[in-house]
Design an enzyme around this catalytic site. Structure first.
Site, short mmCIF file in Angstrom:
data_model
loop_
_atom_site.label_atom_id
_atom_site.label_comp_id
_atom_site.label_asym_id
_atom_site.label_seq_id
_atom_site.Cartn_x
_atom_site.Cartn_y
_atom_site.Cartn_z
CB ALA A 163 -0.93 0.00 1.20
CG LEU A 186 14.12 -5.64 -6.59
CD1 LEU A 186 14.05 -6.30 -5.23
CD2 LEU A 186 15.06 -6.42 -7.51
CD GLU A 187 5.78 -1.99 -8.50
OE1 GLU A 187 4.56 -1.95 -8.80
OE2 GLU A 187 6.32 -1.14 -7.76
CD GLU A 239 3.24 9.70 -19.80
OE1 GLU A 239 2.70 9.62 -20.92
OE2 GLU A 239 3.00 8.90 -18.88
#
Length: 402
Positions: free
Chosen positions: A138, A256-257, A389
């Site tokens: 979150a 990493l994401e 962007e």
């Protein structure tokens, strides 16, 4: 005991960026599993925005949860690249499962494994590894999308042996079904992004609720929510890392994401190309397969080039991110490379799927078709994990640093 993925110690050859035999075996195994067990769930997941409760336990049985976690916690003691290959295979068969897998495995579980103390890992990793608990991260807020850190308004104040959280998080993948949330909040407002801390908040915590489940255009089976923290009391023992140093957790996690989300793009692009090629071979017009027409052939050739280059770029980036040190990320070559990879993979995937819909023609515009589900899903990955962007700004910013 869960199955354990093949140990992937060897890295791709820098001269080819192809998978080793062991890596290919993991990808092939995950592909067979995903096509057999996850693909049949696609239609209902999309129609009803339904998350099948059997998915996480099934992934756990295959050894696909806790890939980077130690064996004593129920993990596989594998590497980050392995989890990326699993995401790729799931992306081919069921992108919604792949997206929720990444939110659970990388954004939550791997983040806890990398940054939390031994007590937190002992309390949470086993449940996340065996699929009895679902995780989410979150971070994004209604007034802080691309500037998630600088404009963060969720706060946490210390009261004795608890922190009290107040704020709202938006567009949270797995939010409606998550048992464990890794939540970022400001513990020192005067320090801006350097006053952020990370906390684990459990489902059912006083003051924590799912405000609403969000209705999305695509990836509908990967359920998304708005989360509200209203005087939410969290044990101080659930602080991940050091107070006011959560930015390091965020930034390394974001790199990493981006690398692993690009692998979802790769899987989706591969599947769209597979579907378009099969359709071009079997769909007949004017007495012959449409794949014999030069305009269709031109599209297929361009799609092939994009899929191959996305794959090469993704594997190179996964190899570079594989050994990212704890606390590293958010700067330098890896920051630039992961932003570039997801930028190219996401925009390339959209092009491949758009051309696939064009080859399908009217059939591709029908909501119930698989290619239509891919088309509605692909745009999200040009927005989530940082918009295209923002990715360009990251690349340019690192280039200008010299």
């Amino acid at each position: 005991m869960p199955q354990t993925p093949v140990d992937l110690v060897n890295r791709p050859s820098p001269s080819s960026f192809e998978l080793t035999a062991e890596q290919q075996a993991v990808l092939d195994q995950a592909d067979r599993f995903a096509r057999a067990e996850m693909a049949p769930l696609q239609k209902r997941m999309d129609d009803e925005e339904w998350w099948p409760p059997e998915v996480m336990p099934a992934l756990a049985r295959m050894g696909y949860l806790g890939v980077t976690a130690p064996a004593e916690m129920g993990g596989a003691e594998g590497d980050f690249f392995t989890s990326g290959l699993i995401a790729q295979a799931l992306g081919r068969a069921n992108p919604s499962v792949s997206l929720s897998y990444v939110a659970h495995e990388n954004l939550c579980l791997n983040n806890i494994q990398r940054n939390a103390n031994a007590d937190i890992r002992r309390r949470y990793l086993p449940r996340l590894c065996d699929g009895s608990a679902i995780g989410c991260l979150a971070l994004t807020e209604p007034g802080a999308g691309s500037d998630a850190l600088g404009s963060m308004s969720t706060t946490a104040r210390r009261e004795g042996d608890h922190y009290v959280l107040n704020g709202t998080k938006l567009y949270i993948t797995n939010g409606p079904v998550a048992d464990v949330a890794l939540v970022y909040a400001k513990t020192d407002r005067d320090k801006g992004a350097k006053g952020i801390s990370a906390f684990i908040v459990e489902k059912g915590s006083p003051g924590f609720r799912v405000a609403q489940k969000l209705d999305k255009m695509g990836f509908r089976g990967s359920v998304t929510a708005e989360l509200v923290f209203d005087e939410c009391r969290v044990p101080a023992a659930n602080l991940v890392g050091v107070e006011n140093q959560g930015v390091a957790v965020v930034m390394s996690g974001l790199d990493l994401e981006r690398a692993i989300v690009a692998m979802i793009n790769l899987g989706m692009a591969e599947r769209a190309f597979e579907l378009a090629l099969d359709y071009a071979r079997t769909r007949r017009q004017f007495g012959r397969p449409i794949g014999e027409f030069q305009m269709v052939q031109s599209k297929l050739a361009d799609m092939y080039v994009l899929v191959e280059t996305i794959r090469t770029f993704c594997y190179r980036t996964m190899a570079a991110a594989n050994d990212l040190e704890i606390g590293a990320g958010g700067r330098g070559d890896i920051h630039k490379l992961t932003a570039a990879c997801i930028l190219y993979a996401a925009e390339g995937c959209t092009k491949v799927i758009t051309e696939a819909v064009q080859i399908f023609g009217g059939a591709g515009y029908m909501r119930e078709t698989e290619i239509n589900r891919l088309y509605r899903a692909t745009k999200l990955l040009e927005i989530g994990a940082g918009t295209s962007e923002i990715r360009r700004l990251i690349i340019a910013g690192e280039l200008m640093k010299g």
